[in-house]
Design a protein around this motif. Structure first.
Motif, mmCIF file in Angstrom:
data_model
loop_
_atom_site.group_PDB
_atom_site.id
_atom_site.type_symbol
_atom_site.label_atom_id
_atom_site.label_comp_id
_atom_site.label_asym_id
_atom_site.label_seq_id
_atom_site.Cartn_x
_atom_site.Cartn_y
_atom_site.Cartn_z
ATOM 1 N N SER A 1 19.348 -7.338 -55.004
ATOM 2 C CA SER A 1 19.967 -6.709 -53.848
ATOM 3 C C SER A 1 19.283 -5.403 -53.498
ATOM 4 C CB SER A 1 21.461 -6.472 -54.106
ATOM 5 O OG SER A 1 21.623 -5.511 -55.115
ATOM 6 N N GLY A 2 19.493 -4.982 -52.252
ATOM 7 C CA GLY A 2 18.908 -3.731 -51.803
ATOM 8 C C GLY A 2 19.602 -3.242 -50.549
ATOM 9 N N LYS A 3 19.480 -1.959 -50.288
ATOM 10 C CA LYS A 3 20.085 -1.357 -49.102
ATOM 11 C C LYS A 3 19.092 -1.411 -47.944
ATOM 12 C CE LYS A 3 20.676 3.187 -48.674
ATOM 13 N NZ LYS A 3 21.234 4.542 -48.925
ATOM 14 N N ILE A 4 19.575 -1.841 -46.783
ATOM 15 C CA ILE A 4 18.712 -1.921 -45.605
ATOM 16 C C ILE A 4 18.443 -0.513 -45.080
ATOM 17 C CG2 ILE A 4 18.535 -2.790 -43.236
ATOM 18 C CD1 ILE A 4 20.375 -5.115 -44.107
ATOM 19 N N VAL A 5 17.173 -0.153 -44.962
ATOM 20 C CA VAL A 5 16.838 1.191 -44.497
ATOM 21 C C VAL A 5 16.001 1.176 -43.219
ATOM 22 C CG1 VAL A 5 16.981 2.179 -46.807
ATOM 23 C CG2 VAL A 5 14.788 1.348 -45.965
ATOM 24 N N GLU A 6 15.558 -0.023 -42.781
ATOM 25 C CA GLU A 6 14.720 -0.082 -41.580
ATOM 26 C C GLU A 6 14.868 -1.437 -40.901
ATOM 27 O OE1 GLU A 6 10.633 0.738 -42.360
ATOM 28 O OE2 GLU A 6 10.003 0.319 -40.316
ATOM 29 N N THR A 7 15.057 -1.440 -39.572
ATOM 30 C CA THR A 7 15.223 -2.683 -38.811
ATOM 31 C C THR A 7 14.449 -2.589 -37.491
ATOM 32 O OG1 THR A 7 17.187 -1.871 -37.661
ATOM 33 C CG2 THR A 7 17.558 -3.061 -39.719
ATOM 34 N N GLU A 8 14.254 -3.762 -36.882
ATOM 35 C CA GLU A 8 13.714 -3.799 -35.522
ATOM 36 C C GLU A 8 14.461 -4.870 -34.748
ATOM 37 O OE1 GLU A 8 9.003 -2.513 -36.116
ATOM 38 O OE2 GLU A 8 9.527 -4.497 -35.418
ATOM 39 N N ALA A 9 14.713 -4.620 -33.469
ATOM 40 C CA ALA A 9 15.436 -5.586 -32.631
ATOM 41 C C ALA A 9 14.452 -6.381 -31.785
ATOM 42 C CB ALA A 9 16.426 -4.846 -31.740
ATOM 43 N N TYR A 10 14.695 -7.681 -31.690
ATOM 44 C CA TYR A 10 13.916 -8.560 -30.811
ATOM 45 C C TYR A 10 14.897 -9.339 -29.948
ATOM 46 C CZ TYR A 10 9.803 -7.279 -33.367
ATOM 47 O OH TYR A 10 8.793 -6.548 -33.909
ATOM 48 N N LEU A 11 14.736 -9.196 -28.645
ATOM 49 C CA LEU A 11 15.777 -9.681 -27.750
ATOM 50 C C LEU A 11 15.184 -10.215 -26.444
ATOM 51 C CD1 LEU A 11 18.828 -9.752 -26.916
ATOM 52 C CD2 LEU A 11 18.553 -7.381 -26.205
ATOM 53 N N THR A 12 15.402 -11.497 -26.173
ATOM 54 C CA THR A 12 15.004 -12.049 -24.874
ATOM 55 C C THR A 12 16.074 -11.666 -23.856
ATOM 56 O OG1 THR A 12 16.115 -14.091 -25.436
ATOM 57 C CG2 THR A 12 13.736 -14.000 -25.818
ATOM 58 N N PRO A 13 15.801 -11.726 -22.545
ATOM 59 C CA PRO A 13 14.584 -12.261 -21.927
ATOM 60 C C PRO A 13 13.550 -11.202 -21.572
ATOM 61 C CG PRO A 13 16.280 -11.992 -20.272
ATOM 62 C CD PRO A 13 16.857 -11.461 -21.554
ATOM 63 N N HIS A 14 13.814 -9.928 -21.825
ATOM 64 C CA HIS A 14 12.918 -8.885 -21.324
ATOM 65 C C HIS A 14 11.874 -8.435 -22.339
ATOM 66 C CE1 HIS A 14 15.523 -8.760 -17.892
ATOM 67 N NE2 HIS A 14 16.558 -8.462 -18.652
ATOM 68 N N ASP A 15 11.900 -9.016 -23.522
ATOM 69 C CA ASP A 15 11.045 -8.556 -24.602
ATOM 70 C C ASP A 15 9.907 -9.553 -24.831
ATOM 71 O OD1 ASP A 15 9.916 -7.611 -26.897
ATOM 72 O OD2 ASP A 15 11.667 -7.978 -28.168
ATOM 73 N N GLU A 16 8.702 -9.187 -24.405
ATOM 74 C CA GLU A 16 7.562 -10.092 -24.541
ATOM 75 C C GLU A 16 7.109 -10.250 -25.986
ATOM 76 O OE1 GLU A 16 4.310 -9.800 -21.675
ATOM 77 O OE2 GLU A 16 5.517 -8.369 -20.576
ATOM 78 N N ALA A 17 7.532 -9.342 -26.837
ATOM 79 C CA ALA A 17 7.127 -9.429 -28.244
ATOM 80 C C ALA A 17 8.009 -10.403 -29.019
ATOM 81 C CB ALA A 17 7.203 -8.045 -28.891
ATOM 82 N N CYS A 18 9.136 -10.802 -28.414
ATOM 83 C CA CYS A 18 10.058 -11.721 -29.073
ATOM 84 C C CYS A 18 9.434 -13.108 -29.143
ATOM 85 C CB CYS A 18 11.380 -11.757 -28.299
ATOM 86 S SG CYS A 18 12.594 -12.860 -29.023
ATOM 87 N N HIS A 19 9.562 -13.773 -30.297
ATOM 88 C CA HIS A 19 8.984 -15.114 -30.468
ATOM 89 C C HIS A 19 9.498 -16.097 -29.437
ATOM 90 C CE1 HIS A 19 7.722 -14.713 -34.949
ATOM 91 N NE2 HIS A 19 6.962 -14.047 -34.122
ATOM 92 N N ALA A 20 10.718 -15.918 -29.005
ATOM 93 C CA ALA A 20 11.343 -16.891 -28.111
ATOM 94 C C ALA A 20 11.170 -16.511 -26.635
ATOM 95 C CB ALA A 20 12.825 -17.021 -28.447
#
Length: 201
Positions: free
Chosen positions: A41-60
DNA sequence: TGTAAGATCTAG
DNA sequence: TAGATCTTACAA
């Protein structure tokens, strides 16, 4: 006597909040993986959001494919994919079913099972165990077979920590992408030594 | 069937 | 700073 009741599993509704809010509220939560009779287990200290439809970096961004299908699934589902020939990336699916969005877990602060993590990572440095998205999946032994798994399962899930130390959330542009680089959708705990070495512009 | 790109990491 | 590594997606 159950000794393992110190953490409370986060309810499914926790994952129903908007992706950008979820990316921030995930900070400080405990990620737990039960594996072969022991706990990592570990504590989450860093995240990134990926969200369509306006995000070209999102896989979908270009639509649904067999690879990203889980991103369209229920909130609170795991989406794990393989990249760069060596690395798995761990994402938590958000937004209602049919909407492609997820939060990438970029870094953890190791908690339980550090000796196992060191063996998995073949290093002795605690700081080097989980301070990057490819590193943390290796340390926790998470791979593509976990993609599509629910965080309500008893294998991998998130918990509220017993004591929440106050921390400051910092945001910046995301790391390692070539499109939509201006979006400030990377969130991390300010001053935490386990945050990855990002190079925000 | 072939080619190009990629949400990274490590060694030198 | 550059190379390793291989899956996925897309075009022909």
């Amino acid at each position: 006597m159950q000794a393992n009741v110190e953490f409370k599993k986060l309810p499914l509704e926790f994952y129903s909040q908007p992706t950008l809010e979820l990316a921030q509220t995930l900070l400080g939560k405990i990620l737990i993986h039960h594996l072969n009779g022991y706990t990592l287990s570990g504590k989450i200290v860093e995240t990134e959001a990926y969200l369509t439809p306006h995000d070209e970096a999102c896989h979908a961004y270009k639509g649904k494919t067999p690879r990203n299908a889980h991103m369209f699934g229920h909130p609170g589902t795991l989406y794990v994919y393989f990249t760069y020939g060596n690395h798995f990336m761990l994402n938590i699916v958000s937004e209602p079913e049919g909407v492609a969005a997820a939060v990438l877990i970029r870094a953890l602060e190791p908690f339980r099972g550090q000796s196992h993590m060191k063996a998995h990572r073949n290093t002795e440095k605690t700081k080097n165990l989980t301070n990057g998205p490819g590193k943390l999946t290796q340390a926790l032994q998470i791979n593509k077979s976990h993609s599509g798994l629910s965080l309500q399962s008893n294998t991998i899930y998130l918990c509220e920590p017993e004591k929440i130390a106050p921390f400051e959330i910092e945001c910046s542009t995301r790391v390692g992408i070539t499109r939509s680089t201006a979006l400030p959708w990377r969130f991390y705990i300010y001053g935490n030594p386990h945050v990855s070495k990002g190079k925000p512009s």
